[in-house]
Design an enzyme around this catalytic site. Structure first.
Site, short mmCIF file in Angstrom:
data_model
loop_
_atom_site.label_atom_id
_atom_site.label_comp_id
_atom_site.label_asym_id
_atom_site.label_seq_id
_atom_site.Cartn_x
_atom_site.Cartn_y
_atom_site.Cartn_z
CG ASP A 172 38.07 118.58 60.34
OD1 ASP A 172 37.89 117.42 60.29
OD2 ASP A 172 38.35 119.53 59.44
CG HIS B 282 39.78 108.48 58.34
ND1 HIS B 282 41.01 108.84 57.55
CD2 HIS B 282 39.87 107.11 58.30
CE1 HIS B 282 41.44 107.47 57.10
NE2 HIS B 282 40.86 106.68 57.32
P1 ADP Z 1 37.45 116.04 55.10
O1 ADP Z 1 38.27 114.35 54.89
O2 ADP Z 1 36.61 116.24 55.99
O3 ADP Z 1 37.07 116.38 53.71
P2 ADP Z 1 40.23 116.94 55.17
O4 ADP Z 1 40.59 118.34 54.99
O5 ADP Z 1 41.03 116.40 56.00
O6 ADP Z 1 38.78 116.92 55.17
O7 ADP Z 1 40.50 116.60 53.65
C1 ADP Z 1 39.86 117.20 52.43
C2 ADP Z 1 40.64 116.70 51.20
O8 ADP Z 1 39.79 116.97 50.17
C3 ADP Z 1 42.07 117.38 51.07
O9 ADP Z 1 42.95 116.57 50.52
C4 ADP Z 1 41.66 118.68 49.79
O10 ADP Z 1 42.86 119.15 49.04
C5 ADP Z 1 40.54 117.94 49.22
N1 ADP Z 1 39.60 119.09 48.69
C6 ADP Z 1 38.84 119.91 49.53
N2 ADP Z 1 38.35 120.93 48.82
C7 ADP Z 1 38.34 120.37 47.48
C8 ADP Z 1 38.07 121.32 46.37
N3 ADP Z 1 37.13 122.19 46.18
N4 ADP Z 1 38.44 120.35 45.12
C9 ADP Z 1 39.43 119.49 44.99
N5 ADP Z 1 39.96 118.92 46.58
C10 ADP Z 1 39.41 119.52 47.50
O1 F6P Z 2 37.48 111.60 56.81
C1 F6P Z 2 36.07 112.06 56.70
C2 F6P Z 2 35.31 111.41 55.53
O2 F6P Z 2 34.11 111.51 55.90
C3 F6P Z 2 35.59 110.18 54.98
O3 F6P Z 2 35.28 109.02 55.38
C4 F6P Z 2 35.10 110.25 53.47
O4 F6P Z 2 35.64 109.48 52.57
C5 F6P Z 2 35.24 111.59 53.22
O5 F6P Z 2 35.39 112.27 54.54
C6 F6P Z 2 34.44 112.58 52.11
O6 F6P Z 2 32.97 112.29 52.59
P1 F6P Z 2 31.93 111.29 51.64
O7 F6P Z 2 32.82 110.03 51.26
O8 F6P Z 2 30.86 111.27 52.37
O9 F6P Z 2 31.90 112.14 50.26
#
Ligand code: ADP
Ligand code: F6P
Length: 468
Positions: A371, A163
């Site tokens: 990212d 990912h």
């Molecule tokens: P990562 O996987 O690195 O966290 P992404 O942007 O791909 O980054 O995914 C983040 C996910 O977490 C999204 O589906 C988003 O809606 C959710 N998210 C991020 N911040 C919040 C928050 N403060 N509260 C609830 N959901 C959140």
């Molecule tokens: O997609 C990136 C990622 O690290 C996932 O593997 C993971 O589930 C998510 O972000 C949130 O991170 P964590 O599981 O360390 O809270």
């Protein structure tokens, strides 16, 4: 004996986390992060088994059912949590794979625990997978699982999806047990990445490090063929559009605007509190525009929602201090009583509240230094209906390859970020709607169901047959 499935997903996290409330009561809560957002709808459709960690330390909860998914928790001890999850996964591999934007930390004992825990996940998959089943291993925490599982169960069809970014050869070569990681991944039949360049890095690395031959994206390993490819992940677009169109969510969006003082421009950031996300640089861009007089408090307001993440890892602790200091500085210098310049929430919010925030925001700032994809950018677009809104997007997010109508910027260039933000704030509504429509059309066809189907087709799996 564990229930056997023809479709098994193995991920570090389960879709839900077991948390203990202040009254000592155990509760299940949605897990943070993009992996869960993407995989949950896929699994709910296939009704397979999801193997993962339940969030705490100590014995794992018993397997259970959630929306038709068999949930199979794997335990982690307190020491494993520290060494495998916080250490090797999130203080070594995470920064290294994100272009070393923070310095990776290397420790031998973390590596050893990473092996032990990967072996446990592989064993759990070997136990629950039916004869000839498809097992889909996810992300950087479990890179040794494909080879370990192949050794235990040669009958399985094994896919792996990363990912996060896969680094260029010269960065990957820093990793002390680099050959073992690469061999671990090569245990899969198909290794998927977010970007074409990442897949190329991988096949070239196989030749560079292990002297393996490849043709196109196909590597020869021990008489087998391992394919690599790009499969950009996405969201459940229809579900997000439906949620945003819900009258309750629209009413909440109006209320949020009113609570913020009905400003001309709401600028929004939503992220896990992670140093890869470029939260500080976007705050700084906003501060400088206020200082330059190009934006004014009252007319423009910024909202930053930052989900707590990996809070015991040092890089994350120092980031929190820096972000909160910057928020304090901006409000101290530019805020007025009752009218802060920045609203900062260090908390998780519900999906409904998030959709309302997206619907309320005029400008969404997604400015990671690096990212894999960034699903927040895609969610914002899906929530806009026909109301326009502007996405400022870093060129270093995987999403930038697809969302070309965003206001793209180089996050390493502060003036470029300020310029993109100003252009987004000043753009005509007709132009914003035109840009938004193109990106929305793209996301309707390129949703997460298509991502899963494309990957499974390439793995040679009949999508229908994986539905239990
Ligand atoms: P990562 O996987 O690195 O966290 P992404 O942007 O791909 O980054 O995914 C983040 C996910 O977490 C999204 O589906 C988003 O809606 C959710 N998210 C991020 N911040 C919040 C928050 N403060 N509260 C609830 N959901 C959140
Ligand atoms: O997609 C990136 C990622 O690290 C996932 O593997 C993971 O589930 C998510 O972000 C949130 O991170 P964590 O599981 O360390 O809270």
């Amino acid at each position: 004996m564990a229930q056997r499935s023809s479709f098994v997903v193995v991920a570090n996290r389960l879709p839900v986390d077991e948390v203990t409330t202040t009254d000592g009561e155990k509760q299940w809560r949605p897990s943070p992060g993009g992996l869960v957002t993407a995989l949950h709808p896929v699994l709910a459709q296939h009704r397979g088994t999801w193997i993962g960690w339940a969030g705490g330390d100590g014995p794992a909860p018993e397997p259970f059912e959630l929306e038709g998914i068999h949930i199979h928790p794997v335990p982690l001890s307190a020491e494993e949590l520290e060494r495998y999850y916080e250490g090797q996964s999130n203080a070594t591999i995470w920064p290294l794979y994100h272009d070393a934007v923070e310095t990776p930390v290397y420790k031998r004992r973390w590596r050893e625990t990473y092996r032990v825990v990967n072996h446990r996940f592989a064993q759990a998959a070997a136990e629950v997978a039916a004869e000839g089943a498809t097992v889909w291993v996810q992300d950087y925490q479990l890179q040794l699982v494909p080879a370990m599982l192949r050794e235990m169960r040669p009958d399985l069809r094994i896919g792996f999806f990363l990912h996060i970014p896969f680094p260029p050869i010269e960065l990957f070569m820093q990793m002390p047990f680099r050959a073992e990681i690469l061999r671990g991944l090569l245990g899969a039949d198909l290794v998927g990445f977010q970007q074409r360049l990442a897949a190329q890095n991988f096949v070239r690395l196989a030749r560079h490090l292990l002297g393996l031959r490849y043709e196109g994206q196909s590597i020869q390993v021990d008489g087998r063929r391992v394919k690599a490819g790009a499969f950009p992940i996405s969201i459940d677009t229809a579900d997000m559009e439906k949620l945003a169109a819900d009258p309750a969510v629209q009413a909440r969006a109006k209320q949020i605007r009113a609570e913020l003082g009905d400003p001309k421009t709401i600028v929004l950031g939503v992220d896990r509190l992670d140093y890869t996300k470029g939260i500080e640089l976007r705050l700084k861009a906003f501060r400088e525009l206020l200082a330059d007089g190009k934006l004014n408090v009252g007319e423009a307001v910024m909202v930053q929602v930052a989900t707590p993440s990996r809070e015991r890892v040092e890089h994350y602790q120092t980031l929190r201090v820096r972000v909160e200091r910057e928020v304090g500085r901006i409000n101290g210098e530019f805020g007025r009583v009752g009218t802060p310049a920045v609203h900062y929430l260090h908390q998780s919010v519900s999906k409904q509240e998030l959709a309302a925030m997206y619907a309320a925001a005029d400008v969404m700032m997604v400015t990671p230094l690096r990212d894999g994809m960034n699903l927040v950018a895609k969610e914002y677009i899906a929530c806009r209906g026909d109301t326009g809104g502007a996405l400022v997007l870093s060129e270093f997010a995987g999403a930038a390859t697809e969302l070309r109508q965003a206001f793209l910027c180089n996050p390493h260039d502060p003036d470029g970020v300020k310029d993109a933000l100003l252009r987004a704030v000043g753009a005509e509504r007709a132009e914003l709607k035109r840009r938004m429509r193109v990106m929305q059309r793209h996301l309707r066809t390129h949703d997460v169901a298509r991502w899963a189907k494309t990957f499974l087709d390439e793995l040679g799996v009949d999508d229908e047959k994986t539905r239990d």
